[in-house]
Write an enzyme that holds these catalytic residues in place. Structure first.
Site, PDB file in Angstrom:
ATOM      1  CD  GLU A   1      10.135  -2.730  -1.765  1.00 51.17           C
ATOM      2  OE1 GLU A   1      10.531  -1.601  -2.074  1.00 51.17           O
ATOM      3  OE2 GLU A   1       9.344  -2.924  -0.814  1.00 51.17           O
TER       4      GLU A   1
ATOM      5  CG  HIS B   1       4.383  -1.725  -1.852  1.00 48.76           C
ATOM      6  ND1 HIS B   1       3.117  -1.254  -1.605  1.00 48.76           N
ATOM      7  CD2 HIS B   1       5.228  -0.717  -1.497  1.00 48.76           C
ATOM      8  CE1 HIS B   1       3.182  -0.019  -1.124  1.00 48.76           C
ATOM      9  NE2 HIS B   1       4.443   0.328  -1.066  1.00 48.76           N
TER      10      HIS B   1
ATOM     11  CG  HIS C   1       6.368   5.652   1.552  1.00 44.18           C
ATOM     12  ND1 HIS C   1       6.048   6.314   0.391  1.00 44.18           N
ATOM     13  CD2 HIS C   1       6.387   4.324   1.219  1.00 44.18           C
ATOM     14  CE1 HIS C   1       5.872   5.452  -0.595  1.00 44.18           C
ATOM     15  NE2 HIS C   1       6.065   4.239  -0.113  1.00 44.18           N
TER      16      HIS C   1
ATOM     17  CG  HIS D   1       0.831   4.262  19.256  1.00 41.89           C
ATOM     18  ND1 HIS D   1       0.151   5.060  18.364  1.00 41.89           N
ATOM     19  CD2 HIS D   1       0.441   2.986  18.984  1.00 41.89           C
ATOM     20  CE1 HIS D   1      -0.606   4.319  17.583  1.00 41.89           C
ATOM     21  NE2 HIS D   1      -0.460   3.057  17.939  1.00 41.89           N
TER      22      HIS D   1
ATOM     23  CG  HIS E   1      -3.581  -1.753  14.713  1.00 41.12           C
ATOM     24  ND1 HIS E   1      -4.721  -1.422  15.410  1.00 41.12           N
ATOM     25  CD2 HIS E   1      -2.599  -0.964  15.214  1.00 41.12           C
ATOM     26  CE1 HIS E   1      -4.444  -0.485  16.301  1.00 41.12           C
ATOM     27  NE2 HIS E   1      -3.165  -0.187  16.196  1.00 41.12           N
TER      28      HIS E   1
END
Length: 340
Positions: free
Chosen positions: A75, A78, A139, A247, A304
């Protein structure tokens, strides 16, 4: 035309933005989104608590959030890289406002600065609202928007110089439809991930039967059921199947439209671009199928995510490079630049 130094700064910032998107996906997929229960620090520190005394203090401050060193570092890494990206974008905006000859870049660099501030706010809410799906998806879309705007800036500054090509208005509309479809599909992918619905369907091409009987509109309600935390999801099985199957159906629509756009590019003489669009699409389909068959391996899932970004950027660039027939005539006459 921007200076070579500014062009390199734009390209470097673009690469950094792609890295941030990849790290964001890695953080989300390793369940590290709440690796640090506070923001912008970690358990009240600027870095992950390392010493035993610091960890003891951290646990006393956040007794309901056990410290996992690996997730916490995922975390914070990032956050560090995202913070660096924000500073780089602010620097690009500051330079554009200082130089009178960069006046044409100011709207774009200012918009990028606004998006960065919005992204920082969404990053904070991701933690403080315990991974609320609508915030997580927003986000993700904000990260993709940042990359696309930086690509646009790279084209505007001349850092990316590609030839334009002639195309009829009807053919260009196919590109617009394909671009819109990809944006919607990315949103669906973000919603699938944010609601932990990625592994609810394990059969191809859509889902286990009778998936169509489980469809419910509540799956797409932006306000999720109240919960102390949204980690691991709060929706029921039918809602997750609805999200995942939608999706998959969206992927089929995107495939048709993107292939149609690639064909239009081929007919327009932009064959290298047509092959690039087709190649990125094929890669993304392969990664999506692998996610299903192999039950979402981390490396493939991150790839992906980046593949969706690549497809979006490829369509954005190719659509922007296409000129209507009348503008193309102006380009041949020298009244329109043949590069963007």
């Amino acid at each position: 035309m921007a200076t070579r130094r500014y062009q390199l700064a734009v390209l470097s910032t673009l690469i950094l933005a792609v890295l941030v998107v990849g790290l964001g996906a890695f953080t989300r997929l390793t369940e590290a989104g709440l690796g640090c229960p506070d923001w912008p620090g970690c358990y009240g520190h600027l870095a992950v608590p390392a010493s035993e005394s610091a960890q003891s203090v951290a646990m006393s401050r956040f007794p309901d959030a056990p410290l996992d060193i690996n997730k916490a570092w995922n975390e914070m890494l990032h956050r560090y890289v995202a913070g660096t990206l924000g500073l780089a974008i602010f620097a690009l905006a500051w330079i554009s406002w200082r130089r009178p000859d960069y006046q044409a870049l100011r709207p774009l660099t200012t918009l990028l600065s606004v998006v960065v501030i919005a992204q920082a706010t969404l990053g904070m809410w991701t933690v403080t609202l315990s991974l609320m799906p609508v915030v997580v998806m927003a986000h993700l879309l904000g990260g993709f928007t940042t990359v696309c705007l930086l690509v646009w800036l790279a084209v505007a500054t001349g850092a990316l110089r590609l030839p334009v090509f002639s195309m009829s208005s009807s053919a260009r509309r196919v590109g617009t439809l394909a671009l819109v479809a990809v944006i919607v599909q990315i949103g669906l992918g973000g919603w699938t991930s944010a609601n932990y619905a990625a592994t609810v369907c394990t059969q191809l091409p859509i889902c286990e039967s009778p998936w169509w009987q489980l469809f419910t509109p509540s799956a797409f309600h932006p306000v999720s059921p109240l919960s102390e935390t949204y980690q691991f999801g709060v929706l029921n099985h039918a809602e997750r199947v609805t999200i995942h199957a939608t999706h998959r159906l969206g992927a089929m629509v995107v495939t048709v439209l993107v292939l149609a756009w690639a064909w239009m590019l081929w007919r327009a003489g932009a064959r290298a671009l047509a092959m690039a669009v087709s190649g990125v699409l094929a890669m993304q389909i392969t990664l999506g199928v692998t996610n299903v068959v192999a039950l979402l391996p981390l490396s493939v899932a991150v790839a992906h995510n980046l593949g969706g970004l690549s497809l979006l950027v490829t369509l954005l660039i190719t659509r922007r490079l296409s000129l209507s027939s009348s503008l193309s005539q102006g380009a041949r006459d020298g009244t329109v630049s043949t590069y963007r």
